[in-house]
Design a protein around this motif. Structure first.
Motif, mmCIF file in Angstrom:
data_model
loop_
_atom_site.group_PDB
_atom_site.id
_atom_site.type_symbol
_atom_site.label_atom_id
_atom_site.label_comp_id
_atom_site.label_asym_id
_atom_site.label_seq_id
_atom_site.Cartn_x
_atom_site.Cartn_y
_atom_site.Cartn_z
ATOM 1 N N ARG A 1 1.021 -1.448 0.112
ATOM 2 C CA ARG A 1 0.221 -0.204 -0.123
ATOM 3 C C ARG A 1 0.881 1.079 -0.764
ATOM 4 N N LEU A 2 1.590 0.811 0.630
ATOM 5 C CA LEU A 2 2.416 2.667 0.716
ATOM 6 C C LEU A 2 3.345 2.071 -0.882
ATOM 7 N N THR A 3 3.982 1.416 -1.154
ATOM 8 C CA THR A 3 4.486 1.825 -2.428
ATOM 9 C C THR A 3 4.147 2.378 -3.794
ATOM 10 N N ARG A 4 2.450 2.353 -3.442
ATOM 11 C CA ARG A 4 1.151 2.532 -4.602
ATOM 12 C C ARG A 4 0.775 3.669 -4.634
ATOM 13 N N ALA A 5 0.955 4.491 -2.883
ATOM 14 C CA ALA A 5 1.471 5.779 -2.396
ATOM 15 C C ALA A 5 2.336 6.285 -2.640
ATOM 16 N N ARG A 6 2.970 5.980 -2.877
ATOM 17 C CA ARG A 6 4.710 6.923 -3.588
ATOM 18 C C ARG A 6 4.351 6.551 -4.673
ATOM 19 N N GLY A 7 4.236 5.813 -5.113
ATOM 20 C CA GLY A 7 3.687 6.422 -7.206
ATOM 21 C C GLY A 7 1.934 7.171 -6.972
ATOM 22 N N GLY A 8 1.611 7.236 -6.217
ATOM 23 C CA GLY A 8 0.467 8.259 -6.156
ATOM 24 C C GLY A 8 0.986 9.540 -6.289
ATOM 25 N N VAL A 9 2.244 9.743 -5.194
ATOM 26 C CA VAL A 9 2.696 10.866 -5.251
ATOM 27 C C VAL A 9 3.192 11.707 -5.848
#
Length: 644
Positions: A408-416
């Motif tokens: 989930r954190l990896t996806r969030a970083r990609g979203g940023v």
């Protein structure tokens, strides 16, 4: 212990290198701070000029939109150029009134630059180059009008239009030794749209009556730096959303392109109106004239000259000229509507980019909290197993949850990263960090109370539908033009005067004058005119059908936007409630854990569920905000002032 000289020398080298690196870093930071920008509440951008006495100079000339926002009027002669064009037709005293009102807002202290300040900023530590096409609007490329600011290349300090477009009032008075006019007139510099390139040098100046105003003269401001505050890096001031959006609207290529389209449409309208005026043709010829006849035995060799002046005025062309004017007028109205639509579309894009970046940052923060929380609990569980009081299965379950949280954190970083890329594209600078952003509230303008009220707003104010209606009117005008141009005669009046010397073998000067009324009718035997008329009628029918289709599509879009807002509101409320429930459950689980009635895994799951629920609630609120602004945009009611 014996220390070799070589090791001491190496240590000294490393120390010196460290000091030099730190010194370079400090110099870079100092340079960054010296180039800081400030954007005031009126959307004016100022850049810090590294003078021996630093000052902030406006990066563009004061625009018509900025003048109107402060003064409530627009004195510009080129007012059709648009809000992004420089204000002109202002005297030095008008500029002082503008500054007084701007200072009264309490958003900094402003004044006109001095000649020395202006010249230093214009040169930017470089010599003046006479190759100015890329940096200035002047007599050779301006087409006798002003242009939106910041379209040409900036100088090394980020200042636009320091040469050309409009001259700029300065604070300095004209030098004088004595007399009532000593120190009376005021300086202007920079050249303007009517200046030759040689007149654009920063050292060239003129002194004018302070009551004088012209379509060639505007102004640029200095913002005085407060002694109580240090320079603030530009990123901390650019992140105020209204100022960000105003800067984007002033300089973005999308609006500049649509503005150019509008100016082209206005020029085409002026050209179309010109057909109502007469055409004047002047001609002259000269050359040897050899006339020889057998009957009269004339053999003359003269040098003939002839001058002619012809005036031709169309009296009636059965609607062709007026139809062309109608078409150009319709195209101008469409272009003006397109500018408003592009303005609102870009405004919504900017709001969405800012809100989505804020949402992505918050989502990443919650995801990071979840990972850190699980890592902490996993470490505690492993310690318990080592001490013999824990269970290996709990450790594995904790690590399984950790893997999910890390994903989930990896996806969030990609979203940023994705949100940051969109921010860069629109605002043309790096996205700010989260602590320099503000949460965007719902629009200040009230939203409609019902779907029917909203649909009425959309139908009444839709520029999209207006443009489709104009397309139908354009087809009707084309039908009239075809009738006049292809199927009707043309009646015109021609007046001509000739002066002939040594013409037709006669050594004399002969003057001829005549006026004639003429009717011409040209018919193509391939029936091209009839086919053109049929084509224009088919285009009119197609425009009518497109209007019906566009009306249905717009209503569907409005209904979907309204339903989307209702759905997102309900979803946000449910997710917020879920976050509150998850928080309450976690408190109960922690209490039960102390009483021995809950496992550590239960507490861990509760904390993870609460963090994820809070993250989802924040994302849902952001989606509601964007949907609310989308509602206003579809109804063509989105303006910058709607931001709270």
């Amino acid at each position: 212990m014996k220390i070799s000289r070589r090791s001491i020398d190496l240590s000294m080298i490393l120390i010196i290198m460290f000091i030099n690196i730190n010194r370079c870093d400090g110099d870079e930071q100092k340079e960054k701070e010296s180039s800081a920008d400030v954007i005031n509440k009126s959307g004016m951008r100022f850049t810090r000029i590294p003078h021996h006495t630093p000052f902030y100079l406006q990066t563009t000339e004061v625009t018509q939109g900025q003048w109107r926002a402060i003064m409530g009027n627009n004195p510009s002669g080129f007012n059709e150029c648009g809000d992004a064009c420089p204000v002109e037709q202002v005297s030095w005293h008008d500029a002082q009134t503008f500054i007084t009102r701007l200072n009264a807002l309490g958003d900094g202290k402003y004044r006109l630059p001095s000649q020395k300040e202006w010249e230093f900023a214009a040169l930017a530590n470089k010599e003046f180059s006479r190759k100015v096409n890329g940096t200035a609007w002047h007599a050779g490329n301006s087409m006798a009008t002003t242009h939106p600011v910041a379209q040409k290349k900036a100088n090394p300090w980020g200042l636009f239009d320091m040469a050309g477009n409009v001259r700029e009032w300065l604070a300095d008075a004209a030098p004088g030794s004595s007399g009532p006019e000593a120190g009376w007139k005021r300086a202007t510099r920079g050249g303007d749209w009517s200046s030759d390139p040689d007149e654009l040098s920063p050292v060239t100046h003129r002194f004018e009556d302070p009551n004088w105003h012209s379509i060639t003269v505007g102004l640029r401001l200095v913002r005085e730096e407060s002694s109580k505050e240090r320079p603030v890096p530009s990123s901390r001031l650019k992140t105020q959303l209204p100022q960000l959006l105003q800067g984007m609207l002033n300089t973005h290529e999308r609006l500049r392109a649509v503005t150019a389209d509008m100016n082209a449409a206005r020029a085409s309208l002026s050209k179309a109106r010109g057909v109502l005026m007469p055409d004047i043709k002047a001609s002259a010829s000269m050359g040897p004239d050899h006339l020889q006849t057998d009957t009269s035995k004339i053999d003359s060799r003269l040098f003939a000259r002839q001058q002619a002046l012809t005036l031709n005025q169309t009296l009636w062309d059965f609607g062709k000229s007026f139809s062309e004017i109608d078409k150009a007028e319709i195209a101008r109205r469409q272009a003006e509507n397109n500018l408003i639509l592009a303005h609102q579309e870009l405004l919504l894009d900017g709001i969405s980019a800012y809100v989505n970046l804020f949402k992505a940052y918050r989502t990443m923060d919650y995801a990071r909290q979840s990972v850190e929380n699980i890592q902490r609990q996993a470490g505690m569980e492993e310690s318990r197993v080592t001490l013999g009081s824990g269970y290996p299965a709990d450790v594995l379950q904790t690590k399984s949850q950790l893997a999910g949280a890390q994903a989930r954190l990896t996806r969030a970083r990609g979203g940023v990263e994705t949100a940051g890329n969109r921010f860069r594209t629109l605002f043309h600078h790096e996205p700010p960090p989260l602590d320099e952003m503000q949460q965007v509230s719902l629009p200040a303008a009230p939203l409609p109370a019902s779907l029917e009220g909203y649909l009425d707003q959309v139908r009444q104010g839709s520029l999209q539908l207006e443009n489709v209606r104009l397309a139908k009117a354009l087809a009707e005008a084309e039908e009239r033009r075809v009738v006049g141009a292809e199927l009707s005669p043309r009646v015109s009046l021609t007046a001509e005067t000739n002066k002939k010397r040594n013409d037709s073998g006669a050594e004399e000067i002969r003057k001829e004058h005549f006026i004639k009324l003429e009717m011409n009718y040209q018919f193509n035997t391939g029936l091209a005119g009839v086919h053109a008329l049929q084509a224009s009628r088919n285009q009119k029918d197609a425009a009518e059908m497109r209007l019906q289709d566009a009306s249905g599509n717009l209503e569907e879009q409005a209904r979907n936007a309204w339903q989307n807002l209702l759905t997102l509101r309900e979803n946000a409320a449910l997710l917020t409630n879920q976050a509150h429930i998850a928080e309450a459950f976690l408190r109960m689980a922690q209490e039960e854990r102390l009483q021995g009635r809950r496992s550590l895994i239960d507490v861990l799951a509760g904390e993870t569920a609460m963090i994820n629920a809070q993250s989802d609630a924040v994302a849902a609120e952001a989606d509601v905000t964007i949907a609310a602004y989308q509602i206003l945009k579809i109804a063509n009611r989105l303006v910058l002032q709607d931001l709270p």
